[in-house]
Design a protein around this motif. Structure first.
Motif, mmCIF file in Angstrom:
data_model
loop_
_atom_site.group_PDB
_atom_site.id
_atom_site.type_symbol
_atom_site.label_atom_id
_atom_site.label_comp_id
_atom_site.label_asym_id
_atom_site.label_seq_id
_atom_site.Cartn_x
_atom_site.Cartn_y
_atom_site.Cartn_z
ATOM 1 N N ASP A 96 -7.814 2.643 -0.100
ATOM 2 C CA ASP A 96 -8.950 1.242 -0.553
ATOM 3 C C ASP A 96 -8.911 0.670 1.265
ATOM 4 O OD1 ASP A 96 -8.439 1.918 -2.578
ATOM 5 O OD2 ASP A 96 -6.550 1.666 -3.319
ATOM 6 N N SER A 136 -7.723 -2.145 -7.093
ATOM 7 C CA SER A 136 -7.912 -3.331 -4.921
ATOM 8 C C SER A 136 -8.254 -4.284 -5.691
ATOM 9 C CB SER A 136 -8.019 -2.090 -4.507
ATOM 10 O OG SER A 136 -8.856 -2.360 -4.289
ATOM 11 N N THR A 176 -15.607 -1.440 -5.643
ATOM 12 C CA THR A 176 -14.071 -0.928 -5.703
ATOM 13 C C THR A 176 -13.478 -0.786 -6.388
ATOM 14 O OG1 THR A 176 -12.948 -3.740 -6.302
ATOM 15 C CG2 THR A 176 -13.278 -2.639 -3.463
ATOM 16 N N ARG A 177 -12.227 0.201 -6.484
ATOM 17 C CA ARG A 177 -11.563 0.512 -7.547
ATOM 18 C C ARG A 177 -11.227 -0.119 -8.474
ATOM 19 N NH1 ARG A 177 -11.099 3.262 -3.794
ATOM 20 N NH2 ARG A 177 -11.470 5.402 -3.262
ATOM 21 N N THR A 223 1.020 -1.472 0.479
ATOM 22 C CA THR A 223 0.305 0.207 0.319
ATOM 23 C C THR A 223 0.809 1.130 0.442
ATOM 24 O OG1 THR A 223 -1.858 -1.033 1.163
ATOM 25 C CG2 THR A 223 -1.974 1.078 0.799
ATOM 26 N N LEU A 264 -2.409 -0.200 -3.300
ATOM 27 C CA LEU A 264 -3.271 0.349 -2.992
ATOM 28 C C LEU A 264 -2.784 1.268 -2.264
ATOM 29 C CD1 LEU A 264 -3.769 -3.731 -0.904
ATOM 30 C CD2 LEU A 264 -5.111 -2.566 -2.788
ATOM 31 N N ASP A 302 -11.805 2.047 2.708
ATOM 32 C CA ASP A 302 -13.297 1.393 2.706
ATOM 33 C C ASP A 302 -13.686 0.149 3.176
ATOM 34 O OD1 ASP A 302 -13.149 3.816 1.401
ATOM 35 O OD2 ASP A 302 -12.553 2.418 -0.775
ATOM 36 N N THR A 303 -12.165 -1.096 2.955
ATOM 37 C CA THR A 303 -12.520 -1.963 4.112
ATOM 38 C C THR A 303 -12.346 -2.216 5.602
ATOM 39 O OG1 THR A 303 -9.864 -2.318 4.595
ATOM 40 C CG2 THR A 303 -11.056 -3.198 2.512
#
Lengths: 250, 250, 250, 250
Positions: free
Chosen positions: A207, B222, B218-219, A178, A203, A210-211
């Protein structure tokens, strides 16, 4: 949107990267946040725009860790703090790399759980989010970092068993590489660090955030135990051959 | 919201449960859907309200599977079809249970991938969602169902390696016990089936659909590789002791 | 019989249990052994009967660890030392339990590898045996001990990658519950400790020593990466339900 | 030496490779063996030198499988039969590759267990050895073969749970690349097959047979659940990057 049963959160390693990104999301959703970091520069700047609590703390200081965290009662614990020292493997890691990274990546995580989770159990509500890694799930080059993130994987899974029936939920997020300042800290050699973080679409902290937001948005009955997320251009695996010039024949 | 790069989808096992719930989500987002199932009763009723394509197909019919799927070109494949026959374990499963469940849970999944994925690779776009299970990740009572879902876990992970560089993404969803008609199909004894599905707050199809929608939102960069989701009141694990009355001493 | 390419060994935690049993096997095969422990009472007695080297060392003393181990050059490293403190889980573990067990179970293992393995790599010969556990492979009650043994699992797997091409082999042994003094150390309550270690036919130290001898007996070309061994009456697994009286409905 | 409680064994895929090597070991130890294979040429030749039973059987013939195996009552089942068809992955595998390999690698294994294991349970004695693979434990290129061996891994682990308290033991052997005729069957292209099997010091059938003999030699109380064995020059793992020329930016 974070489940309405949660009102407050502690984020460790909130001063930058994934922790900082998640902090901003939490604040947007009106969560009361305690943002903990050793380096609070970015946090102090953010505080000028929006209200939240900053805890300046080096997690290797166990006394202070218990002193500060024993005061808190939160619904969400995002145990995010981690350090990439030793990520180049046991052969390259120094004694200091091993000591400090074990202290931060595992021991301080256990102390943080010890300080926070019993209050969640008593309060019969809570959500623990642990920061794992692909390195904790698959064999890869770093004995040091991999071992430490492997500990987090098993901590997450065993904590879920330990907290059975307590109404407290446990989620582990396992990201691949990331775009954060991880590599700068992990590699002394700046060229290496740069190379580690380029050549493909990495990443980004958002991202991963978001998770975390997704895991915290679920109904109480359903627990997102693990999310493994990697760059689409990064795939763990393979069973490579490393031929040796001089194999031993016995 | 599903990433805008995806316009169309195939869902297997779309006639009920998680597949049906996901179908409704896809339709809400204007995805062109091909909904495949052996039993299309609920699909036919839904078709009266909203437009989508129904493929009536028993996945044990490999000829028809290739015939029907060779016509399709889709951006999303949700390989959801599965059957719980044999879920009581190898000692209770019949020969038929083994044959049919292996055919549906593994073989037809591989055929479906074979029929659909090469077109995604050629089109340089696509997202495969595979329906795993906690039973595929942890040791538990069913040798038959566990083995089959263990295959799906490894299929998902190896497919990701195989598709490296193709721009096609692969996600595996591993749910725990979910309120669907799974147990009715899995247990002959209706009392057992009912008991299996009660006594705690089960996951529901919409919880699982949420995870799928998240993975598809997701984008591109990712990839949500794996989501493990279980009822908060269900925790895989433990190392139980099963004492034997008459241990052998040699 | 140990492969003839190996002449010398270091065993940590050699003073009792699995380490002591393995020590006796090594001595029987004329291996030059360095037996390291904090408590060397049994070792001193054994030394009266057979010649080997004793290193009295508390592995929490990192300075002394590097001082002592930097002198050694061995073909086999059996990193066996471990402690069960905290095995009752994070809710019951004390701050001290966490600190000491993390130090011994993970950090000192990494330091030991750091001190010994580079010399194996230089010498282009060596075999590292790491002491894992079922607790490192499967979710179970102890967040503390499980996390630490989870680290060992990932250390073993990543060390193998790191040592690719070096001719040094890495084996991880993952035993279930074994009749040693582990439980006495792990549980303050003696009744609990006794209960933990009874009620079924436990593994014994010699069963584990057998696996180590087997791994060391193989031809150089073949590496026993992992051996998982459990009491026949002990089976990790299951996906149990823990119903909550007052589930949250949102 | 095989534990004296075992007197008889069934080996599937005994006609060559690992099965054949294990057969010779069993015969050396005076075990009554039923050696099953589709191709019995080598078995017929061996029969001229030493007495044992040959079962000529194509495991895709389920009727004959149950007919032949229902007659047998054995202490050891070595479910070794497997085929590498489809090992190049789902994109290269043919429909036939998928059908036949799923049938042999998974379905026939479940049928064999169904036919043999209940008699072990009734007899309260037995040892099942399953042939897994590194491909069943780690992500790698073959979706087909990996998925099938992933099934075996989960079958082994779940069978152990299912057989808890029955006194029947279950061992899974997971080898890396081994010098057998596997590659010839797996790859149509002979050059590819040759390349796959060269360039490093491969495991040989006798290395794998050693692990099986070790697992069968243990005292009853201790169960060797899993042995992972790979060529010392082969290490599963790594998290490689596969950059895409034209990443999608949304």
């Amino acid at each position: 949107m974070i489940n309405k049963i949660y009102k407050s959160a502690l984020i460790t390693g909130a001063g930058d990267g994934i922790g900082y990104e998640t902090l901003k999301r939490f604040l947007k959703e009106k969560i009361i946040v305690y943002a903990l970091d050793k380096n609070v520069k970015k946090l102090k700047i953010l505080q000028k725009k929006i209200k939240f609590n900053v805890i300046e703390l080096d997690l290797t200081d166990t006394n202070k860790l218990y002193r500060e965290l024993s005061k808190l009662k939160v619904d969400i614990l995002f145990a995010n703090a981690g350090v990439g020292r030793g990520a180049e493997g046991i052969l390259k890691a120094s004694r200091d790399d091993i000591e400090i990274s074990t202290k931060i990546n595992i021991e301080s995580c256990l102390h943080t759980l010890k300080a926070i989770v019993p209050k969640m159990v008593k309060n019969r509500k809570g959500h623990v989010v642990l920061m794992g890694s692909l390195a904790g799930l698959y064999p890869q080059i770093s004995t040091v970092y991999g071992g430490q993130k492997g500990a987090i994987h098993r901590i997450a899974q065993s904590l879920r068993v330990e907290l059975s029936g307590s109404r407290v939920k446990v989620t582990e997020i396992c990201p691949g590489r990331t775009k954060t300042n991880f590599a700068e800290a992990a590699f002394e050699d700046k060229t290496k660090a740069k190379k580690f973080m380029s050549g493909f679409t990495l990443l980004e902290a958002k991202d991963i955030a978001d998770t975390i937001m997704f895991a915290l948005s679920t109904r109480w009955r359903s627990n997102i135990s693990t999310i493994e997320i990697s760059g689409t251009e990064q795939s763990p695996g393979g069973v490579p051959i490393y031929p040796v010039k001089d194999p031993i024949l016995t």
